[in-house]
Scaffold this motif. Sequence first.
Motif, PDB file in Angstrom:
ATOM      1  N   PHE A 188       0.802  -1.168  -0.123  1.00 16.26           N
ATOM      2  CA  PHE A 188      -0.086  -0.057  -0.090  1.00 16.26           C
ATOM      3  C   PHE A 188       0.980   1.326  -0.038  1.00 16.26           C
ATOM      4  CE2 PHE A 188       0.817  -1.028   4.467  1.00 16.26           C
ATOM      5  CZ  PHE A 188       0.996   0.244   4.957  1.00 16.26           C
ATOM      6  N   SER A 189       0.364   2.333  -0.254  1.00 14.23           N
ATOM      7  CA  SER A 189       0.962   3.660  -0.437  1.00 14.23           C
ATOM      8  C   SER A 189      -0.076   4.706   0.025  1.00 14.23           C
ATOM      9  CB  SER A 189       1.174   3.752  -1.808  1.00 14.23           C
ATOM     10  OG  SER A 189       2.360   4.733  -1.849  1.00 14.23           O
ATOM     11  N   VAL A 190       0.395   5.632   0.872  1.00 13.48           N
ATOM     12  CA  VAL A 190      -0.640   6.475   1.444  1.00 13.48           C
ATOM     13  C   VAL A 190       0.219   7.959   1.107  1.00 13.48           C
ATOM     14  CG1 VAL A 190      -1.544   7.459   3.492  1.00 13.48           C
ATOM     15  CG2 VAL A 190      -1.369   4.897   3.242  1.00 13.48           C
ATOM     16  N   ASN A 191      -0.504   8.850   0.679  1.00 15.01           N
ATOM     17  CA  ASN A 191      -0.043  10.206   0.335  1.00 15.01           C
ATOM     18  C   ASN A 191      -0.351  11.025   1.597  1.00 15.01           C
ATOM     19  OD1 ASN A 191       1.049  12.638  -0.650  1.00 15.01           O
ATOM     20  ND2 ASN A 191      -0.769  12.968  -1.992  1.00 15.01           N
ATOM     21  N   VAL A 192       1.094  11.252   2.481  1.00 12.75           N
ATOM     22  CA  VAL A 192       0.917  11.955   3.428  1.00 12.75           C
ATOM     23  C   VAL A 192       1.583  13.555   3.288  1.00 12.75           C
ATOM     24  CG1 VAL A 192       1.310   9.935   5.080  1.00 12.75           C
ATOM     25  CG2 VAL A 192       3.252  11.456   4.249  1.00 12.75           C
ATOM     26  N   GLY A 193       1.789  13.838   2.101  1.00 11.57           N
ATOM     27  CA  GLY A 193       2.354  15.261   2.060  1.00 11.57           C
ATOM     28  C   GLY A 193       0.906  15.941   1.357  1.00 11.57           C
ATOM     29  N   GLY A 194       1.355  17.070   1.420  1.00 13.26           N
ATOM     30  CA  GLY A 194       0.417  18.118   0.794  1.00 13.26           C
ATOM     31  C   GLY A 194       0.122  17.814  -0.721  1.00 13.26           C
ATOM     32  N   PRO A 195      -0.690  18.638  -1.327  1.00 15.22           N
ATOM     33  CA  PRO A 195      -0.942  18.648  -2.705  1.00 15.22           C
ATOM     34  C   PRO A 195       0.291  19.213  -3.531  1.00 15.22           C
ATOM     35  CG  PRO A 195      -2.262  20.233  -1.962  1.00 15.22           C
ATOM     36  CD  PRO A 195      -1.712  19.758  -0.863  1.00 15.22           C
ATOM     37  N   VAL A 196       0.888  18.899  -4.708  1.00 11.91           N
ATOM     38  CA  VAL A 196       1.898  19.684  -5.482  1.00 11.91           C
ATOM     39  C   VAL A 196       1.299  20.871  -6.136  1.00 11.91           C
ATOM     40  CG1 VAL A 196       3.188  19.386  -7.637  1.00 11.91           C
ATOM     41  CG2 VAL A 196       2.539  17.413  -6.147  1.00 11.91           C
ATOM     42  N   ARG A 197       1.772  22.130  -5.587  1.00 13.84           N
ATOM     43  CA  ARG A 197       1.350  23.199  -6.045  1.00 13.84           C
ATOM     44  C   ARG A 197       2.042  23.668  -7.378  1.00 13.84           C
ATOM     45  NH1 ARG A 197       3.590  26.225  -1.250  1.00 13.84           N
ATOM     46  NH2 ARG A 197       5.214  24.932  -2.006  1.00 13.84           N
ATOM     47  N   VAL A 198       1.246  23.568  -8.693  1.00 15.14           N
ATOM     48  CA  VAL A 198       1.581  23.946  -9.866  1.00 15.14           C
ATOM     49  C   VAL A 198       1.369  25.396 -10.226  1.00 15.14           C
ATOM     50  CG1 VAL A 198       1.518  23.225 -12.167  1.00 15.14           C
ATOM     51  CG2 VAL A 198       1.489  21.598 -10.180  1.00 15.14           C
ATOM     52  N   LEU A 199       2.207  26.223 -10.595  1.00 15.31           N
ATOM     53  CA  LEU A 199       1.890  27.470 -11.580  1.00 15.31           C
ATOM     54  C   LEU A 199       1.987  27.314 -12.900  1.00 15.31           C
ATOM     55  CD1 LEU A 199       1.446  30.572 -11.185  1.00 15.31           C
ATOM     56  CD2 LEU A 199       4.092  30.699 -11.114  1.00 15.31           C
ATOM     57  N   VAL A 200       0.840  27.684 -13.546  1.00 16.27           N
ATOM     58  CA  VAL A 200       0.864  27.687 -14.947  1.00 16.27           C
ATOM     59  C   VAL A 200       0.928  29.172 -15.419  1.00 16.27           C
ATOM     60  CG1 VAL A 200      -0.237  26.956 -17.211  1.00 16.27           C
ATOM     61  CG2 VAL A 200      -0.417  25.382 -15.445  1.00 16.27           C
TER      62      VAL A 200
END
Length: 181
Positions: free
Chosen positions: A20-32
């Motif tokens: 299993f894998s759990v995303n524990v970090g915050g979202p990836v912030r992308v600037l376009v």
Amino acid sequence: LHGQFEITGDAFPLDDTFLFSVNVGGPVRVLVLAPPAPKAVQTDPAVFIKAALDTPSKLLSRQATRESNDNGSAGSIEVTLVRLPKFDIAMLRECDVIILADVPLEDELASGLRQVISEGTGLVLFSGKRMDPDRYQEVLLGQSFDSTVKFAARPNVESGEQKSQVVSAVDLSHPILKAFE
């Protein structure tokens, strides 16, 4: 965070381990970062980039969005679209990845990009008629970078220059294609 757990003692040992894998970090912030919106939306690369990056939950109904947020699968990317000239150099520090969609490289932007890239921010470039490949080469890669990496000029379609390359042969014996045998 990732791990595994095991359940033993049944007649089929191949399904005893679960990864299993759990995303524990915050979202990836992308600037376009994009040029001003053109009159024809189909010529605006930023619209398509933002649509491709937006999480599926934004495309679903409100009920489906609540369900996807409950299981933690949605919201892993936060996309902010900013159009020139409304860009503020401080925005570069507030993101994890910067996408430049056919943006000319002005001095202030170049300086800010060099700084945040050196600190680990990711950079994705989408070229177009506003992008000067020589300027990007000079400012972002410079003379000290491996000369095998080079931004190439965009083909001049008006002069009849070939717009794309045709794949004439594919070597199906290449190891990377073994999965498709």
